[in-house]
Design a protein around this motif. Structure first.
Motif, PDB file in Angstrom:
ATOM      1  N   MET A   1       5.017   6.507  17.708  1.00 48.09           N
ATOM      2  CA  MET A   1       5.957   7.011  16.744  1.00 48.09           C
ATOM      3  C   MET A   1       6.255   5.912  15.716  1.00 48.09           C
ATOM      4  O   MET A   1       6.521   4.774  16.055  1.00 48.09           O
ATOM      5  CB  MET A   1       7.243   7.431  17.464  1.00 48.09           C
ATOM      6  N   ALA A   2       6.213   6.253  14.438  1.00 44.85           N
ATOM      7  CA  ALA A   2       6.447   5.287  13.371  1.00 44.85           C
ATOM      8  C   ALA A   2       7.926   4.942  13.290  1.00 44.85           C
ATOM      9  O   ALA A   2       8.794   5.788  13.498  1.00 44.85           O
ATOM     10  CB  ALA A   2       5.983   5.864  12.041  1.00 44.85           C
ATOM     11  N   THR A   3       8.201   3.687  13.009  1.00 46.08           N
ATOM     12  CA  THR A   3       9.573   3.238  12.844  1.00 46.08           C
ATOM     13  C   THR A   3      10.104   3.741  11.506  1.00 46.08           C
ATOM     14  O   THR A   3       9.424   3.664  10.494  1.00 46.08           O
ATOM     15  CB  THR A   3       9.636   1.696  12.863  1.00 46.08           C
ATOM     16  N   GLU A   4      11.334   4.251  11.515  1.00 42.98           N
ATOM     17  CA  GLU A   4      11.940   4.724  10.274  1.00 42.98           C
ATOM     18  C   GLU A   4      12.346   3.535   9.416  1.00 42.98           C
ATOM     19  O   GLU A   4      12.902   2.554   9.909  1.00 42.98           O
ATOM     20  CB  GLU A   4      13.161   5.579  10.592  1.00 42.98           C
ATOM     21  N   ILE A   5      12.066   3.630   8.135  1.00 43.15           N
ATOM     22  CA  ILE A   5      12.388   2.557   7.200  1.00 43.15           C
ATOM     23  C   ILE A   5      13.823   2.723   6.719  1.00 43.15           C
ATOM     24  O   ILE A   5      14.223   3.798   6.296  1.00 43.15           O
ATOM     25  CB  ILE A   5      11.425   2.577   5.996  1.00 43.15           C
ATOM     26  N   ASN A   6      14.589   1.636   6.815  1.00 37.64           N
ATOM     27  CA  ASN A   6      15.963   1.633   6.331  1.00 37.64           C
ATOM     28  C   ASN A   6      15.937   1.292   4.839  1.00 37.64           C
ATOM     29  O   ASN A   6      15.835   0.128   4.446  1.00 37.64           O
ATOM     30  CB  ASN A   6      16.792   0.605   7.112  1.00 37.64           C
ATOM     31  N   THR A  81       8.672  -3.582   5.531  1.00 36.49           N
ATOM     32  CA  THR A  81       8.259  -2.274   6.027  1.00 36.49           C
ATOM     33  C   THR A  81       7.085  -2.333   6.971  1.00 36.49           C
ATOM     34  O   THR A  81       6.574  -1.294   7.389  1.00 36.49           O
ATOM     35  CB  THR A  81       7.916  -1.335   4.867  1.00 36.49           C
ATOM     36  N   THR A  82       6.635  -3.519   7.337  1.00 43.48           N
ATOM     37  CA  THR A  82       5.527  -3.613   8.301  1.00 43.48           C
ATOM     38  C   THR A  82       6.018  -4.135   9.623  1.00 43.48           C
ATOM     39  O   THR A  82       7.069  -4.611   9.814  1.00 43.48           O
ATOM     40  CB  THR A  82       4.403  -4.533   7.789  1.00 43.48           C
TER      41      THR A  82
END
Length: 82
Positions: A1-6, A81-82
């Motif tokens: 699952m991709a991490t949500e970007i704040n 974002t990485t």
């Protein structure tokens, strides 16, 4: 699952505040010089061309700083974002 970007964190950390301040000051200086170009005394003294060159120089500075800001933001966003 991709991490949500704040987005707020990225926005707050991507801006380079000193360069942003420089852009604001360059813009302010350009507006002041542009306004001065309308003054009859300066036109009559033959200084319009000099002021026009100054505005052109400030436009070039603005372009250069904008490019640097863009490169820094791109780099910071990539790290955040990485």
């Amino acid at each position: 699952m991709a991490t949500e970007i704040n987005i707020e964190e990225v926005k707050n950390n991507a801006i380079h505040s000193e360069l942003l301040k420089a852009m604001c000051l360059i813009s302010q200086a350009r507006n002041i010089v542009s306004d001065a170009m309308d003054e009859k005394e300066l036109r009559d003294a033959g200084q319009w061309d000099c002021l026009d060159d100054t505005v052109s120089g400030l436009n070039e500075c603005s372009r250069d700083v904008s490019y640097i800001i863009g490169m820094i933001i791109t780099s910071r966003v990539a790290v955040l974002t990485t």
